[in-house]
Design a protein around this motif. Structure first.
Motif, PDB file in Angstrom:
ATOM      1  N   MET A   1      23.859 -18.588 -16.769  1.00 13.59           N
ATOM      2  CA  MET A   1      23.252 -19.767 -16.147  1.00 13.59           C
ATOM      3  C   MET A   1      24.204 -20.402 -15.141  1.00 13.59           C
ATOM      4  SD  MET A   1      23.503 -23.332 -16.305  1.00 13.59           S
ATOM      5  CE  MET A   1      24.146 -23.708 -17.933  1.00 13.59           C
ATOM      6  N   LEU A   2      25.490 -20.520 -15.522  1.00 16.86           N
ATOM      7  CA  LEU A   2      26.460 -21.151 -14.633  1.00 16.86           C
ATOM      8  C   LEU A   2      26.624 -20.346 -13.340  1.00 16.86           C
ATOM      9  CD1 LEU A   2      29.185 -22.225 -17.230  1.00 16.86           C
ATOM     10  CD2 LEU A   2      27.443 -23.667 -16.178  1.00 16.86           C
ATOM     11  N   TYR A   3      26.654 -19.028 -13.452  1.00 11.38           N
ATOM     12  CA  TYR A   3      26.783 -18.201 -12.240  1.00 11.38           C
ATOM     13  C   TYR A   3      25.515 -18.252 -11.391  1.00 11.38           C
ATOM     14  CZ  TYR A   3      31.366 -16.212 -13.130  1.00 11.38           C
ATOM     15  OH  TYR A   3      32.721 -16.056 -13.290  1.00 11.38           O
ATOM     16  N   ALA A   4      24.357 -18.366 -12.043  1.00 12.65           N
ATOM     17  CA  ALA A   4      23.119 -18.487 -11.270  1.00 12.65           C
ATOM     18  C   ALA A   4      23.099 -19.791 -10.472  1.00 12.65           C
ATOM     19  CB  ALA A   4      21.909 -18.420 -12.204  1.00 12.65           C
ATOM     20  N   VAL A   5      23.547 -20.872 -11.100  1.00 11.78           N
ATOM     21  CA  VAL A   5      23.614 -22.149 -10.377  1.00 11.78           C
ATOM     22  C   VAL A   5      24.663 -22.067  -9.265  1.00 11.78           C
ATOM     23  CG1 VAL A   5      24.072 -24.615 -10.592  1.00 11.78           C
ATOM     24  CG2 VAL A   5      22.814 -23.437 -12.389  1.00 11.78           C
ATOM     25  N   GLU A   6      25.761 -21.362  -9.513  1.00 15.01           N
ATOM     26  CA  GLU A   6      26.739 -21.157  -8.447  1.00 15.01           C
ATOM     27  C   GLU A   6      26.085 -20.439  -7.260  1.00 15.01           C
ATOM     28  OE1 GLU A   6      30.876 -18.781  -7.359  1.00 15.01           O
ATOM     29  OE2 GLU A   6      30.169 -18.775  -9.436  1.00 15.01           O
ATOM     30  N   GLY A   7      25.274 -19.421  -7.566  1.00 10.24           N
ATOM     31  CA  GLY A   7      24.562 -18.724  -6.497  1.00 10.24           C
ATOM     32  C   GLY A   7      23.666 -19.657  -5.708  1.00 10.24           C
ATOM     33  N   ARG A   8      22.977 -20.582  -6.414  1.00 10.92           N
ATOM     34  CA  ARG A   8      22.129 -21.553  -5.720  1.00 10.92           C
ATOM     35  C   ARG A   8      22.951 -22.444  -4.795  1.00 10.92           C
ATOM     36  NH1 ARG A   8      17.394 -23.423  -7.712  1.00 10.92           N
ATOM     37  NH2 ARG A   8      17.372 -24.465  -5.674  1.00 10.92           N
ATOM     38  N   ALA A   9      24.137 -22.863  -5.259  1.00 15.87           N
ATOM     39  CA  ALA A   9      24.977 -23.735  -4.436  1.00 15.87           C
ATOM     40  C   ALA A   9      25.471 -22.996  -3.196  1.00 15.87           C
ATOM     41  CB  ALA A   9      26.154 -24.253  -5.264  1.00 15.87           C
TER      42      ALA A   9
ATOM     43  N   ARG B   1      27.146 -12.246  -4.811  1.00 13.00           N
ATOM     44  CA  ARG B   1      28.130 -11.907  -5.849  1.00 13.00           C
ATOM     45  C   ARG B   1      27.889 -12.729  -7.113  1.00 13.00           C
ATOM     46  NH1 ARG B   1      31.838 -11.324  -1.459  1.00 13.00           N
ATOM     47  NH2 ARG B   1      32.561 -13.473  -1.676  1.00 13.00           N
ATOM     48  N   ALA B   2      27.652 -14.020  -6.962  1.00 15.14           N
ATOM     49  CA  ALA B   2      27.423 -14.868  -8.135  1.00 15.14           C
ATOM     50  C   ALA B   2      26.151 -14.453  -8.870  1.00 15.14           C
ATOM     51  CB  ALA B   2      27.326 -16.329  -7.703  1.00 15.14           C
ATOM     52  N   LEU B   3      25.095 -14.138  -8.131  1.00 15.03           N
ATOM     53  CA  LEU B   3      23.846 -13.730  -8.776  1.00 15.03           C
ATOM     54  C   LEU B   3      23.999 -12.382  -9.474  1.00 15.03           C
ATOM     55  CD1 LEU B   3      21.263 -14.785  -6.040  1.00 15.03           C
ATOM     56  CD2 LEU B   3      21.734 -15.939  -8.221  1.00 15.03           C
ATOM     57  N   SER B   4      24.814 -11.510  -8.903  1.00 21.20           N
ATOM     58  CA  SER B   4      25.053 -10.214  -9.538  1.00 21.20           C
ATOM     59  C   SER B   4      25.773 -10.385 -10.870  1.00 21.20           C
ATOM     60  CB  SER B   4      25.867  -9.321  -8.600  1.00 21.20           C
ATOM     61  OG  SER B   4      26.166  -8.086  -9.219  1.00 21.20           O
ATOM     62  N   VAL B   5      26.773 -11.273 -10.897  1.00 23.75           N
ATOM     63  CA  VAL B   5      27.477 -11.557 -12.155  1.00 23.75           C
ATOM     64  C   VAL B   5      26.517 -12.166 -13.165  1.00 23.75           C
ATOM     65  CG1 VAL B   5      29.329 -12.889 -13.231  1.00 23.75           C
ATOM     66  CG2 VAL B   5      29.716 -11.802 -11.011  1.00 23.75           C
ATOM     67  N   ALA B   6      25.678 -13.086 -12.709  1.00 26.59           N
ATOM     68  CA  ALA B   6      24.705 -13.711 -13.607  1.00 26.59           C
ATOM     69  C   ALA B   6      23.774 -12.673 -14.225  1.00 26.59           C
ATOM     70  CB  ALA B   6      23.897 -14.761 -12.845  1.00 26.59           C
TER      71      ALA B   6
END
Length: 475
Positions: free
Chosen positions: A304-312, A324-329
């Motif tokens: 969830m935290l990485y998905a929100v990072e992707g949104r930011a 990259r953030a969404l891939s980690v998520a």
């Protein structure tokens, strides 16, 4: 009278009805100012006398007096009702830079939730708070990671023994799960006051003395309720009040020693900053959450935290960092066990991850950093999955709105109207200002682009008929 001032008869009338002495009034103002962080305020009886004689106090004192009288009388007493001039700007020091001590958390939560219950959406919360942003928001949150201070010596006066047994604590925890389910299904508008009332009661229980394990569970319960009250406030558009609840939830999570829950709170605060078009603040908060919970949070929470990072990153137009953030998520979520994490992260399933991914690519498309078509597939997958889980009605509707926005971007009017029309059917049953605002914005975009097409005209007429402005007053 010096300076030609006229006595402030309005203030005098309200003051006389309180029954307070001038000294007690001064002490009340000073106590509230310290709680808000306005340490420069130091009022005495002579200053109160000058206010009554017509002197205009400096900000934030007019707002402090407004809050004190509103709470005392149980009705909204505006600054203008007191004969004061409206200050030019809100006092931002009243926001988030709060003492990191358990006694302060309990006192502030009690005061804030009590004022919310008495005065409601357009009273205390609407008039007396300002949003914090930038360093004024991020720097106080960084203290979440600082070691807790050494506990003070036990008070000399005996405290009441704990009124809460384990069975009752378990019932309260079950109630929080029920409230959370109601929110996901019905939105924040219908149940917000019930959550705030429960938070008020739990905060009262924290005045008693409990063994450490029970006290930690009670603080964790308090954190979850405060987070839920903040989320519901955010959902109905009460942004400053929502932020205050989030900050108090983070403080309570720290007292509970629950780093993953604290990270979740910061994740929600980051979502709010994205919603308010403050993506740089959102990134700061989400990185703090990731760092603070790196050894304690489970894979679903980390996803969830990485998905929100992707949104930011998407809101900043940073396509590579977003991917990259969404891939980690996605990888973390694939590794997450089915039922091995707290109830508060249960919502973040495959549908929610697909929705966040699609919305991130939609935001990149808005900024010309990715093709809009890239957002279509994950959003279509999200709404397909949400359609099979009625408890996530609001998320389903938000996913449909996001998909409609993508269809507008790719100039597919028929599909945009279908998706928005489905969302409208759901929105009529979900009390969420966030949802209705996004739906109206998307329909306006469709009208701007395809206003001459019959399906768009029908959708706009239907929106106005079924969900007009100011429909469903949310409290």
């Amino acid at each position: 009278m010096s300076g030609g001032k006229q006595p402030n008869d309005r203030l005098a009338s309200w003051f006389e009805r309180t029954g307070w002495s001038k000294g007690e009034f001064a002490r009340q103002v000073n106590r509230r100012a310290r709680r808000l962080g306005a340490l420069h305020v130091s009022t005495d009886t002579s200053r109160v006398r000058r206010w009554l004689d017509g002197e205009q106090p400096r900000d934030p004192i007019p707002r402090i007096i407004s809050e004190l009288f509103s709470e005392h009388f149980g009705c909204v007493v505006a600054v203008e009702d007191l004969g004061f001039k409206e200050p030019g700007a809100l006092f931002t020091g009243s926001g988030v830079d709060l003492p990191w001590a358990p006694e302060s958390v309990v006192e502030l939560l009690g005061d804030f939730s009590r004022s919310d219950l008495m005065l409601g959406r357009r009273g205390f919360l609407g008039a007396s708070l300002a949003l914090s942003a930038g360093p004024a928001l991020v720097e106080p949150m960084q203290r979440w990671l600082a070691p807790s201070p050494v506990p003070p010596l036990p008070p000399k006066a005996p405290q009441a023994p704990g009124r809460l047994g384990i069975g009752e604590l378990e019932q309260l925890e079950a109630t929080v799960r029920l409230f959370r389910s109601w929110d996901m299904q019905c939105g924040g508008g219908l149940r917000r006051k019930a959550v705030v009332g429960q938070l008020q009661e739990v905060t009262d229980l924290l005045q008693d003395v409990y063994p450490a394990p029970v006290r930690e569970r009670l603080f964790r319960l308090t954190a979850e309720l405060s987070l839920l009250a903040g989320w519901m406030s955010y959902d109905v558009g009460m942004q400053p009040g929502a932020q205050k609840y989030f900050v108090l939830a983070l403080h309570a999570a720290k007292e509970a020693g629950d780093r993953p829950l604290g990270a979740n709170v910061l994740g929600v605060m980051s979502r709010q900053m994205i919603h308010l078009d403050r993506p740089s603040d959102a990134l700061e908060l989400i990185h703090l959450a990731q760092y603070g919970s790196r050894d304690t949070a489970g894979p679903r929470t980390q996803a969830m935290l990485y998905a929100v990072e992707g949104r930011a990153h998407a809101a900043l137009g940073q396509a590579d960092k977003c991917r990259r953030a969404l891939s980690v998520a996605e990888q973390l979520h694939a590794d997450a066990p089915e039922a091995d994490e707290p109830d508060w992260i249960r919502y973040f399933g495959a549908a929610e991850l697909s929705c966040e991914t699609g919305l991130a690519f939609r935001d990149l498309a808005y900024r010309g950093a990715a093709p809009a078509e890239r957002a279509r597939e994950p959003l279509e997958e999200a709404v397909r999955l949400f359609a099979g889980t009625p408890e996530y009605q609001r998320s389903h509707a938000l996913g449909r709105v996001g998909l409609a926005a993508v269809y507008v971007l790719v100039r597919d009017a028929e599909r945009a109207c279908d998706a928005a029309g489905y969302a409208l059917s759901l929105a009529a049953r979900v009390r969420s200002e966030r949802l209705t605002t996004r739906l109206r914005r998307t329909v306006r975009s469709a009208v701007d682009l395809f206003g001459d097409q019959p399906c768009v005209r029908r959708l706009a007429d239907r929106l106005q008929g079924e969900l007009p402005e100011a429909a469903f007053p949310l409290v």
